[in-house]
Design an enzyme around this catalytic site. Structure first.
Site, PDB file in Angstrom:
ATOM      1  N   HIS A   1      -1.203   2.217   8.033  1.00 50.19           N
ATOM      2  CA  HIS A   1      -0.305   3.090   8.794  1.00 50.19           C
ATOM      3  C   HIS A   1       0.705   2.264   9.594  1.00 50.19           C
ATOM      4  O   HIS A   1       1.870   2.665   9.717  1.00 50.19           O
ATOM      5  CB  HIS A   1      -1.111   4.003   9.717  1.00 50.19           C
ATOM      6  CG  HIS A   1      -0.300   5.039  10.413  1.00 50.19           C
ATOM      7  ND1 HIS A   1       0.434   5.995   9.730  1.00 50.19           N
ATOM      8  CD2 HIS A   1      -0.090   5.281  11.724  1.00 50.19           C
ATOM      9  CE1 HIS A   1       1.049   6.777  10.601  1.00 50.19           C
ATOM     10  NE2 HIS A   1       0.756   6.358  11.824  1.00 50.19           N
TER      11      HIS A   1
ATOM     12  N   HIS B   1      19.448   4.888  -6.786  1.00 46.92           N
ATOM     13  CA  HIS B   1      18.169   4.362  -7.275  1.00 46.92           C
ATOM     14  C   HIS B   1      17.542   3.431  -6.244  1.00 46.92           C
ATOM     15  O   HIS B   1      18.206   2.555  -5.711  1.00 46.92           O
ATOM     16  CB  HIS B   1      18.404   3.627  -8.597  1.00 46.92           C
ATOM     17  CG  HIS B   1      17.152   3.211  -9.273  1.00 46.92           C
ATOM     18  ND1 HIS B   1      17.050   2.029  -9.946  1.00 46.92           N
ATOM     19  CD2 HIS B   1      15.944   3.819  -9.382  1.00 46.92           C
ATOM     20  CE1 HIS B   1      15.837   1.915 -10.447  1.00 46.92           C
ATOM     21  NE2 HIS B   1      15.152   2.993 -10.116  1.00 46.92           N
TER      22      HIS B   1
ATOM     23  N   TYR C   1      -1.891  11.449   9.536  1.00 52.52           N
ATOM     24  CA  TYR C   1      -1.408  10.663   8.393  1.00 52.52           C
ATOM     25  C   TYR C   1      -0.730  11.504   7.312  1.00 52.52           C
ATOM     26  O   TYR C   1      -0.702  11.122   6.147  1.00 52.52           O
ATOM     27  CB  TYR C   1      -2.547   9.819   7.791  1.00 52.52           C
ATOM     28  CG  TYR C   1      -3.239   8.985   8.823  1.00 52.52           C
ATOM     29  CD1 TYR C   1      -2.609   7.889   9.394  1.00 52.52           C
ATOM     30  CD2 TYR C   1      -4.518   9.304   9.268  1.00 52.52           C
ATOM     31  CE1 TYR C   1      -3.233   7.125  10.368  1.00 52.52           C
ATOM     32  CE2 TYR C   1      -5.157   8.551  10.241  1.00 52.52           C
ATOM     33  CZ  TYR C   1      -4.502   7.459  10.783  1.00 52.52           C
ATOM     34  OH  TYR C   1      -5.123   6.710  11.744  1.00 52.52           O
ATOM     35  N   ALA C   2      -0.161  12.634   7.672  1.00 55.28           N
ATOM     36  CA  ALA C   2       0.548  13.495   6.719  1.00 55.28           C
ATOM     37  C   ALA C   2       2.001  13.033   6.635  1.00 55.28           C
ATOM     38  O   ALA C   2       2.924  13.706   7.107  1.00 55.28           O
ATOM     39  CB  ALA C   2       0.440  14.957   7.132  1.00 55.28           C
TER      40      ALA C   2
ATOM     41  N   ASP D   1       4.795  14.007   9.551  1.00 54.93           N
ATOM     42  CA  ASP D   1       4.196  15.003  10.439  1.00 54.93           C
ATOM     43  C   ASP D   1       4.923  14.977  11.777  1.00 54.93           C
ATOM     44  O   ASP D   1       5.798  14.133  12.006  1.00 54.93           O
ATOM     45  CB  ASP D   1       2.691  14.780  10.588  1.00 54.93           C
ATOM     46  CG  ASP D   1       2.318  13.417  11.148  1.00 54.93           C
ATOM     47  OD1 ASP D   1       3.038  12.884  12.017  1.00 54.93           O
ATOM     48  OD2 ASP D   1       1.285  12.870  10.717  1.00 54.93           O
TER      49      ASP D   1
END
Length: 132
Positions: free
Chosen positions: A98, A20, A120-121, A28
């Site tokens: 980011h 947990h 930003y993937a 990316d």
């Protein structure tokens, strides 16, 4: 031989060992990966496998209670953001810059590097529990 779920042995092992609140990252092909974090490199060529295909497969095998994305995804990669929302359903989405996202990757159990070549993937998946 395993016939369902994640077939990649490295991803399956990391998910099986998670508790947990532990985290795993799907990134990316340009996301920097800390040397101290396990790298699971799936990238074959630009675009393969995609971020969304990888996210879909991992979500099918992992109990996720929340995720973190870079806020820049919402503005600079709307297609990936919309696909991410669709796959996540009711899972809570946290947004950070980011730069902050990259700092958070140091806490991950592993980073899965895809062939995705759009900005930003990237996503951090925080493990939940399937019981109450």
């Amino acid at each position: 031989m395993k016939k369902t779920g994640i077939l990649n042995s490295d991803i399956a092992a990391v998910i099986a060992k998670m508790g947990h609140t532990d985290c795993i990252v799907i990134g990316d092909c340009g996301l920097p990966i800390p040397d101290s974090v396990q790298r699971i490199d799936l990238a074959v060529k630009l675009g393969l496998p995609s971020y969304l295909d990888t996210l879909e497969a991992v979500l099918a095998d992992m109990e996720v209670e929340s995720v973190t994305i870079a806020s820049e995804m919402t503005e600079h990669n709307e297609e990936i953001y919309e696909g991410t929302q669709r796959l996540l359903g009711d899972i809570s989405i946290n947004q950070v810059s980011h730069e902050e996202f990259k700092k958070l990757t140091f806490q991950a159990k592993a980073v899965i590097r895809t062939g995705e070549a759009t900005p930003y993937a990237n996503i951090i998946l925080q493990s939940g529990v399937f019981f109450s």
